[in-house]
Motif scaffolding. Sequence first.
Motif, short mmCIF file in Angstrom:
data_model
loop_
_atom_site.label_atom_id
_atom_site.label_comp_id
_atom_site.label_asym_id
_atom_site.label_seq_id
_atom_site.Cartn_x
_atom_site.Cartn_y
_atom_site.Cartn_z
N VAL A 36 6.38 -6.32 -6.23
CA VAL A 36 5.12 -5.94 -6.08
C VAL A 36 5.21 -4.43 -6.22
CG1 VAL A 36 3.21 -6.05 -4.50
CG2 VAL A 36 4.66 -7.74 -4.18
N LEU A 37 4.36 -4.05 -7.25
CA LEU A 37 3.82 -2.75 -7.67
C LEU A 37 3.41 -1.77 -6.09
CD1 LEU A 37 3.35 -3.16 -11.49
CD2 LEU A 37 5.48 -2.23 -10.45
N ALA A 38 4.34 -0.86 -6.22
CA ALA A 38 3.24 -0.12 -5.18
C ALA A 38 1.82 0.12 -6.23
CB ALA A 38 3.37 2.01 -5.94
N LYS A 39 0.79 0.33 -4.70
CA LYS A 39 -0.99 0.50 -5.00
C LYS A 39 -1.37 -1.05 -5.21
CE LYS A 39 -0.57 4.79 -2.74
NZ LYS A 39 -1.21 4.66 -1.41
N ASP A 40 -0.13 -2.15 -5.18
CA ASP A 40 -0.72 -2.86 -6.08
C ASP A 40 -0.66 -4.54 -4.74
OD1 ASP A 40 -1.35 -5.03 -7.73
OD2 ASP A 40 -0.09 -5.01 -9.28
N SER A 41 -0.94 -5.38 -5.75
CA SER A 41 -0.87 -6.67 -4.96
C SER A 41 -0.88 -8.14 -5.75
CB SER A 41 -2.50 -7.26 -4.05
OG SER A 41 -3.41 -7.42 -4.81
N ILE A 42 0.00 -9.04 -4.74
CA ILE A 42 -0.12 -10.44 -5.44
C ILE A 42 -0.66 -11.55 -4.46
CG2 ILE A 42 2.39 -9.47 -6.00
CD1 ILE A 42 3.55 -11.29 -3.90
N PHE A 43 -1.40 -12.44 -5.09
CA PHE A 43 -1.88 -13.52 -4.60
C PHE A 43 -1.09 -14.78 -4.46
CE2 PHE A 43 -6.40 -11.77 -6.62
CZ PHE A 43 -6.87 -12.60 -6.19
N VAL A 44 -1.25 -14.90 -2.78
CA VAL A 44 -0.44 -16.41 -2.67
C VAL A 44 -1.40 -17.49 -2.05
CG1 VAL A 44 0.90 -17.51 -0.85
CG2 VAL A 44 1.64 -15.07 -1.34
N PHE A 45 -1.42 -18.87 -2.39
CA PHE A 45 -2.70 -19.44 -3.01
C PHE A 45 -1.73 -20.66 -2.12
CE2 PHE A 45 -3.42 -17.76 -6.87
CZ PHE A 45 -4.60 -17.66 -6.68
N VAL A 46 -2.50 -21.83 -1.73
CA VAL A 46 -2.21 -22.50 -0.04
C VAL A 46 -3.32 -24.05 -0.54
CG1 VAL A 46 -1.18 -22.91 2.04
CG2 VAL A 46 -2.04 -20.60 1.09
N GLU A 47 -2.87 -25.27 -0.16
CA GLU A 47 -3.17 -26.30 -0.01
C GLU A 47 -2.20 -27.17 0.99
OE1 GLU A 47 -3.88 -26.70 -3.96
OE2 GLU A 47 -2.20 -28.44 -4.35
N THR A 48 -2.83 -28.74 1.22
CA THR A 48 -1.87 -29.58 2.17
C THR A 48 -2.39 -30.57 1.86
OG1 THR A 48 -0.90 -29.44 3.95
CG2 THR A 48 -3.01 -28.88 4.11
N THR A 49 -1.79 -31.90 2.15
CA THR A 49 -1.85 -33.28 2.03
C THR A 49 -0.83 -33.27 3.15
OG1 THR A 49 -2.12 -33.32 0.20
CG2 THR A 49 -1.98 -35.42 0.97
N THR A 50 -1.87 -34.22 4.45
CA THR A 50 -1.42 -34.90 5.53
C THR A 50 -1.64 -35.94 5.65
OG1 THR A 50 -1.12 -32.22 6.32
CG2 THR A 50 -0.58 -34.40 7.67
N ASP A 51 -0.42 -36.68 5.91
CA ASP A 51 -0.38 -37.69 6.41
C ASP A 51 -0.15 -38.01 8.06
OD1 ASP A 51 -0.67 -40.35 7.32
OD2 ASP A 51 0.96 -41.07 6.07
N ARG B 230 0.87 -0.96 0.19
CA ARG B 230 0.61 -0.09 0.05
C ARG B 230 0.58 1.25 -0.05
NH1 ARG B 230 -4.55 -1.85 0.26
NH2 ARG B 230 -5.55 -3.23 2.26
N THR B 231 2.38 1.33 -0.33
CA THR B 231 2.80 2.59 -0.08
C THR B 231 3.05 3.37 -1.60
OG1 THR B 231 5.23 0.87 -0.41
CG2 THR B 231 4.52 1.24 1.34
N ASP B 232 3.81 4.17 -1.62
CA ASP B 232 3.70 4.82 -2.58
C ASP B 232 5.51 4.49 -4.14
OD1 ASP B 232 1.56 6.29 -2.23
OD2 ASP B 232 2.71 7.79 -1.29
N ASP B 233 5.64 2.99 -3.28
CA ASP B 233 7.42 2.59 -4.16
C ASP B 233 7.08 1.26 -4.28
OD1 ASP B 233 8.05 5.18 -3.35
OD2 ASP B 233 9.15 4.29 -1.32
N ASP B 234 7.83 0.97 -4.80
CA ASP B 234 7.59 -0.88 -5.32
C ASP B 234 8.64 -1.59 -4.86
OD1 ASP B 234 6.00 0.18 -8.21
OD2 ASP B 234 7.87 0.50 -9.32
N LEU B 235 8.23 -2.54 -4.24
CA LEU B 235 8.98 -3.12 -3.38
C LEU B 235 9.54 -4.33 -3.43
CD1 LEU B 235 6.37 -2.60 -0.13
CD2 LEU B 235 9.16 -1.99 -0.83
N THR B 236 10.43 -5.05 -2.92
CA THR B 236 10.85 -6.56 -3.17
C THR B 236 10.69 -7.14 -1.77
OG1 THR B 236 11.91 -5.98 -5.93
CG2 THR B 236 13.32 -8.14 -3.57
N ILE B 237 9.79 -8.10 -1.20
CA ILE B 237 10.23 -9.47 -1.33
C ILE B 237 11.38 -10.13 -0.17
CG2 ILE B 237 9.05 -10.39 0.72
CD1 ILE B 237 6.48 -9.87 -0.72
N PRO B 238 12.44 -9.93 -0.31
CA PRO B 238 13.32 -10.74 -0.07
C PRO B 238 13.48 -12.63 -0.58
CG PRO B 238 14.18 -9.08 1.47
CD PRO B 238 12.36 -8.85 1.00
N SER B 239 13.09 -12.72 0.88
CA SER B 239 12.04 -13.97 0.64
C SER B 239 10.70 -14.24 1.01
CB SER B 239 13.77 -14.91 1.45
OG SER B 239 13.60 -15.94 1.68
#
Length: 519
Positions: free
Chosen positions: A97-112, A60-69
Amino acid sequence: MRYLSYLFLVTIIILWSSCRNDFESDPSTGNLQFSSDTIFLDTIFTNIGSSTYSFKVYNRTDDDLTIPSITLEKGESSNYRLNVDGIPGKSFENIQVLAKDSIFVFVETTTDITNQTNEPEYLYTDRILFDPTGNVQDVDLVTLVKDAIFLFPSRDNMTGEVESLLLGEDENQEEIRIEGFFLDDDELNFTNEKPYIIYGFAAIPPGKTLTIDAGARIHFHEGSGIIASNTATLIVNGEVSTDPELLENEVIFEGDRLEPNFSDVTGQWGFIWLTAGSTGHQINHATIKNGTLGILMDSNDGSTDPTLTITNTQIYNSALFGLLARTGNVLGENLVINNAGISSLNCSLGGTYNFNHCTFANYWSGSSNRSTPSVLIDNVIFLENDVPFPLDLLEANFTNCIIYGNNNLELGFIQDPNKLFNYKFENCLIRFDDTRNEIEDDNPLYDFSDTSLFENVFLNENIDFKDSANNLLQIGEESFANGKASTPTSGTDILGTPRDMNAPDIGAYESILFETMDN
């Protein structure tokens, strides 16, 4: 000359672009925001994959960001799987992630669960870490994993073919088979210790009995069900529950998807099939939901006693029929059926039927419009080229029953006059409002003034269901059904509430007080 200048400018732009990683951005400094800080992947069975869940990561900032990890805290050993901005994996670097932008994260699992604990349930958790070596932020992942007993057809090691059940032959003498298997002797008692997951049709062998204990949970994969073969018997020993939501003592038959979005989805599995020659079935305090059919009954065992006795049972959300009995012999009491794509109850091709204190409703709201009544009674089916095949309807008695729904005509008959067609409705509340003149005026089947067929029958009165769309068919104190059942009577309603000995209510439920009236 102008062309050479243009070519030189394009070349400079390409060279400059190739020297950039993607776009100039600053590393995130703990200033990410998330659409949710905890992702609950609901309940799954061991070794069965979950649905895919998602959340958004906002810049939500005015700057483009990089998430290192971005990484799962448990790393590669985690049972969760991620997809970040279209890239699958368990760890990611330099996600921009661009300024004022977003990305999707999808999650699923299979557990024994067997690798985690000896308990029947296990809460499996992990965290998604954003910039774990710097200004760490996280999203929690939570999944309840249940242990289960899996029953499925075997596979031939030589041919790879899946075990199947022979149903007969078609007109060309070709075998008719479905994917299924016979239960072994040590599998003929379903307990309440663990849920059961059935793949294919689990068949009760001839002469054997499948007994299901109170509190058992039976889950079916798509296209699966239970078959009682010739001379086989199904006994469901549910008991009244103290919690009407948990239904801890009820036997529940449903699909194998436990996510809330699947709780009322029709057609997730097949049906309970009581084939011709099977015998002595008893179903008590059961909930059968979300199948293609609830119960399919072929013929009867030839005895004067009911082939199926079904009491204190609910059948909901069937894609076709709740109970389809063809030449059946059925005794039902405190039976509730609602929401079926065709009819809730179809007493078909004759037979013998006795229902007391039952509620047959149909508030189907599926994609296809329902034109058939909630209760359909016939003594004939039509074969190829519309050739009729009739059999005697020896009796169909409905006493103290509600027959209702969101159609004007919720009771229907199809009669072949060459065979017996005996029926009677007594102390019943029925929705039958023929404002469109769909029934011929002189049709004797619908002569509600004929007391040999309809005695103390009430049409189109206020039903006052609690919430019919959500299968809550208790009646309120404003219901016309209050105090209209025949007397004297004994016993309890479907919830174990004692019936009023002097003025019992029509239907499977004694009336209750609730604040809102949905119908």
